[in-house]
Design a protein around this motif. Structure first.
Motif, short mmCIF file in Angstrom:
data_model
loop_
_atom_site.label_atom_id
_atom_site.label_comp_id
_atom_site.label_asym_id
_atom_site.label_seq_id
_atom_site.Cartn_x
_atom_site.Cartn_y
_atom_site.Cartn_z
N SER A 166 74.10 70.68 -42.54
CA SER A 166 74.75 71.70 -42.12
C SER A 166 76.00 70.98 -41.09
CB SER A 166 73.78 72.45 -41.15
OG SER A 166 73.20 71.93 -40.18
N TYR A 167 76.34 72.08 -40.38
CA TYR A 167 77.45 71.69 -39.35
C TYR A 167 76.78 70.63 -38.21
CZ TYR A 167 75.28 74.95 -36.17
OH TYR A 167 74.45 75.65 -35.20
N ALA A 168 75.47 70.75 -37.98
CA ALA A 168 74.95 69.88 -36.99
C ALA A 168 74.23 68.69 -37.69
CB ALA A 168 73.81 70.94 -36.24
N SER A 169 74.05 68.48 -38.84
CA SER A 169 73.03 67.66 -39.52
C SER A 169 73.74 66.81 -40.73
CB SER A 169 71.80 68.23 -39.80
OG SER A 169 71.15 67.13 -40.60
N CYS A 170 73.90 65.62 -40.81
CA CYS A 170 74.32 65.07 -41.88
C CYS A 170 73.34 64.80 -42.91
CB CYS A 170 74.79 63.49 -41.48
SG CYS A 170 75.76 63.41 -40.38
N GLY A 171 72.15 65.49 -42.79
CA GLY A 171 71.05 65.37 -43.73
C GLY A 171 70.26 64.21 -43.83
N ARG A 172 69.94 63.56 -44.90
CA ARG A 172 69.18 62.62 -45.04
C ARG A 172 69.83 61.09 -44.68
NH1 ARG A 172 69.24 60.60 -51.18
NH2 ARG A 172 71.48 60.93 -51.67
#
Length: 176
Positions: free
Chosen positions: A131-137
């Protein structure tokens, strides 16, 4: 004051008996310890990085240091600086604020280096995703050698993940 001291001396130490140890789990931990020592032949230094997790995985990682799992006795220890580490143990989905810090930590870790992604969030972003706040894995930011699934994974699974990463290439570095 003297009454309290007399009472303490008369009563002695009062505590519960230690819990019974699960023989199967103890045998599994001992097997993993022996296998790690056979592969490494020396100490393994791990730098743990929280890239934005809920701290569930960290609690399980801290449990590895208790007397039940005793990874210190095996020669695996946690270090404060990535410059002293052989392996990065990374938890959580990588938050945008931790993206650059994780890359710098990875770059500061000397070659050959191993990376273990711990937990569902580290494996695929978990419930946070991208998301806008998370790059994910974690693999979206740095290369990962081994993934330990679970939310959070139990300490024995984290120990197995460390063993799997070391088994892939005992001298560290990228798997061939």
């Amino acid at each position: 004051m003297w009454q309290i001291l007399r009472q303490i001396v008369r009563t002695g130490i009062v505590s519960e008996p230690p819990p019974a140890l699960d023989a199967a789990l103890q045998a599994e931990v001992r097997r993993i310890h022996d296998e790690l020592l056979a592969i490494l032949g020396q100490a393994l230094a791990i730098r743990q990085v929280d890239a934005g997790s809920c701290n569930g995985c960290e609690l399980e990682i801290h449990a590895l240091n208790n007397p039940y799992y005793n990874i210190e006795g095996l020669g695996i220890h946690f270090v404060a600086s990535p410059r002293h580490a052989d392996m990065l143990l990374v938890t959580g989905p990588v938050s945008r604020h931790m993206e650059e810090a994780l890359r710098r930590t990875y770059d500061a870790t000397p070659e050959p280096r191993l990376v273990v992604a711990v937990g569902d969030c580290g494996a695929d972003g978990g419930i946070f995703g991208e998301s806008y706040a998370s790059c994910g894995r974690i693999a979206n930011v740095i290369p990962v050698d081994t993934v330990v699934p679970g939310c959070p994974p139990p300490p024995i699974e984290i120990l197995r993940g460390i063993l799997a990463a070391v088994k892939v290439n005992p001298r560290g570095g990228r798997p061939i």
